[in-house]
Design a protein around this motif. Structure first.
Motif, short mmCIF file in Angstrom:
data_model
loop_
_atom_site.label_atom_id
_atom_site.label_comp_id
_atom_site.label_asym_id
_atom_site.label_seq_id
_atom_site.Cartn_x
_atom_site.Cartn_y
_atom_site.Cartn_z
N MET A 237 2.33 -20.81 1.28
CA MET A 237 1.58 -19.67 1.78
C MET A 237 2.51 -18.87 2.68
O MET A 237 3.13 -19.41 3.60
CB MET A 237 0.37 -20.13 2.59
N VAL A 238 2.64 -17.56 2.42
CA VAL A 238 3.49 -16.68 3.21
C VAL A 238 2.62 -15.59 3.81
O VAL A 238 1.88 -14.91 3.09
CB VAL A 238 4.61 -16.06 2.36
N MET A 239 2.68 -15.41 5.12
CA MET A 239 1.86 -14.43 5.83
C MET A 239 2.73 -13.49 6.65
O MET A 239 3.56 -13.94 7.44
CB MET A 239 0.86 -15.14 6.75
N ASP A 240 2.54 -12.19 6.44
CA ASP A 240 3.28 -11.18 7.22
C ASP A 240 2.32 -10.54 8.23
O ASP A 240 1.89 -9.41 8.07
CB ASP A 240 3.86 -10.12 6.27
N LEU A 241 1.98 -11.30 9.25
CA LEU A 241 1.09 -10.80 10.30
C LEU A 241 1.20 -11.71 11.51
O LEU A 241 0.99 -12.92 11.39
CB LEU A 241 -0.37 -10.76 9.80
N VAL A 242 1.53 -11.13 12.66
CA VAL A 242 1.62 -11.88 13.91
C VAL A 242 0.86 -11.11 14.98
O VAL A 242 1.28 -10.02 15.38
CB VAL A 242 3.09 -12.08 14.36
N ASP A 243 -0.25 -11.66 15.42
CA ASP A 243 -1.04 -11.02 16.48
C ASP A 243 -1.31 -9.54 16.16
O ASP A 243 -1.17 -8.66 17.02
CB ASP A 243 -0.34 -11.15 17.83
N GLY A 244 -1.68 -9.26 14.92
CA GLY A 244 -2.02 -7.91 14.50
C GLY A 244 -0.85 -7.06 14.06
O GLY A 244 -1.05 -5.95 13.56
#
Length: 385
Positions: A237-244
């Motif tokens: 799982m790859v997510m491009d989001l850190v604290d909005g």
């Protein structure tokens, strides 16, 4: 007193069923009322990711509690696909936050590590590191099938003598000394306490009790990505989001030759009607998703978009779930809703907290969980926040 307490749980998604299970384990009698079928709401349309790669200590602690349950259920037959979870960082400041997360998770017994930009391709060979500082990786994180999870939980609830009534909609509420009478499209239900775990429908359930619950049903879309041939590694799982901050793009392995992708960030101008919204992926959304994928995964072998669908995130003003009584003078009416896109991974701990509120009058088993109560300061409209 607990042994004789009869609790009605409204909603048979992951939050409702986890609450029902926790109540049964502590000796309460439980009836689950579901207006449609098990997992027919947001739960059944989730991509099922369970991860602990967060930067806020409280958010990590909640997931530590959930992971204990997932390990137990995995031992009982729930399939959990441990493909790993990679959260991307775009700035040195985000990498500093990730370093602190590694310390916090390690202290809680969870595995995680920092990945530098020049190491990203070692983990995900097709990933473009352009514009990235690195990432935070949890090898034991992964995904599960939310429909299977709900039916797994429903089986245990029934084994523990809990009642689950599907296609049983609550139409009206009557208060009686020490409890409630719930009018439904079937037989009425007499109970001592109620948990509103209605997801995107939770505000409407609250209205039946004369309460105001501010949850914004936010539409999100997911798409299957077909490949000409299976990858020679498992895509985490790859997510491009850190604290909005970030594009919100996320993607993961689904099965050989297929990935699933979505955008975990939207700009909704109005809440959706959960009874009347477009549950199919719109063409413009596919175009936007394709652009983001081409930027981050430019060389996938023969990648093409397949079927898509939409589901609802029940979102609160501060993007944290509302768990507890709305009205302190009515402690037997507990809300467990508003987990946004994290309902699957937070369901075990939310169910634990909601059961605590019903049986003990406070979230005694989860430190700091009182901060999730739907107080007047938190239970506000999303647009106001």
């Amino acid at each position: 007193m607990t042994a004789s307490l009869h609790v009605a749980v409204i909603g048979a998604g992951t939050l409702g069923l986890c609450t029902a299970l926790n109540l049964l384990e502590q000796g309460a009698r439980v009836t689950v009322l579901e207006a449609q079928s098990i997992a027919s709401g947001s739960s059944g349309r989730s991509v099922g990711v369970v991860g602990s790669q967060f930067t806020d200590p409280f958010e990590i602690m909640l997931r530590v509690q959930s992971f204990r349950r997932f390990r137990q259920w995995e031992g009982q037959g729930l399939q959990f696909n441990h493909i790993g979870y990679l959260r991307l960082a775009r700035t040195p400041a985000q990498m500093e936050l990730f370093a602190k997360s590694v310390e916090i998770q390690g202290g809680a017994g969870l595995k995680s590590r920092l990945i530098r930009a020049n190491e990203l391709r070692d983990l995900v060979p097709h990933l473009s590191p352009d514009g990235l500082e690195g990432g935070l990786f949890g090898p034991d994180n992964g995904f599960l099938d939310p429909y299977d999870m709900c039916n797994f939980l429903a089986r245990i609830v029934r084994e523990k003598a809990g009642d689950i009534h599907q296609y049983r909609k609550v139409l009206g509420v009557g208060r009686r000394p020490g409890g409630y009478r719930l009018e439904t499209n079937g037989d009425p239900v007499e109970c001592d306490a109620v948990v509103n775990a209605g997801g995107a429908w939770a505000p409407r359930v609250a209205e039946l009790f004369g309460q105001r619950l501010h949850i914004w049903p936010e539409r999100h879309e997911a798409v299957v990505i077909h490949l000409d041939r299976p990858l020679d590694y498992t895509m985490p799982m790859v997510m491009d989001l850190v604290d909005g901050e970030g594009s919100g793009l996320n993607f993961r392995h689904d099965k050989p030759g297929a990935l699933i992708a979505e955008i975990h960030k939207v700009t909704s101008i109005a809440p959706e009607d959960p009874d009347n919204y477009n549950d199919q992926c719109e063409e413009q959304s596919k175009v936007h998703l394709a652009e983001l994928l081409l930027e981050r995964l430019p060389d996938l072998p023969g990648a093409r978009l397949g079927r898509g669908w939409a589901g609802l995130y029940p979102v609160t003003a501060d993007h944290r779930p509302l768990v507890g009584p709305i009205d302190a003078s009515e402690p037997a009416l507990v809300t467990a809703a508003g987990a946004g896109g994290y309902g699957i991974q937070l369901a075990p701990v939310i169910g634990q907290i909601a059961a605590d509120w019903v049986l003990q009058g406070a979230p005694a088993s989860v430190p700091g969980a009182g901060s999730l109560a739907p107080t007047a300061e938190r239970n506000i409209r999303k647009v106001d926040h």
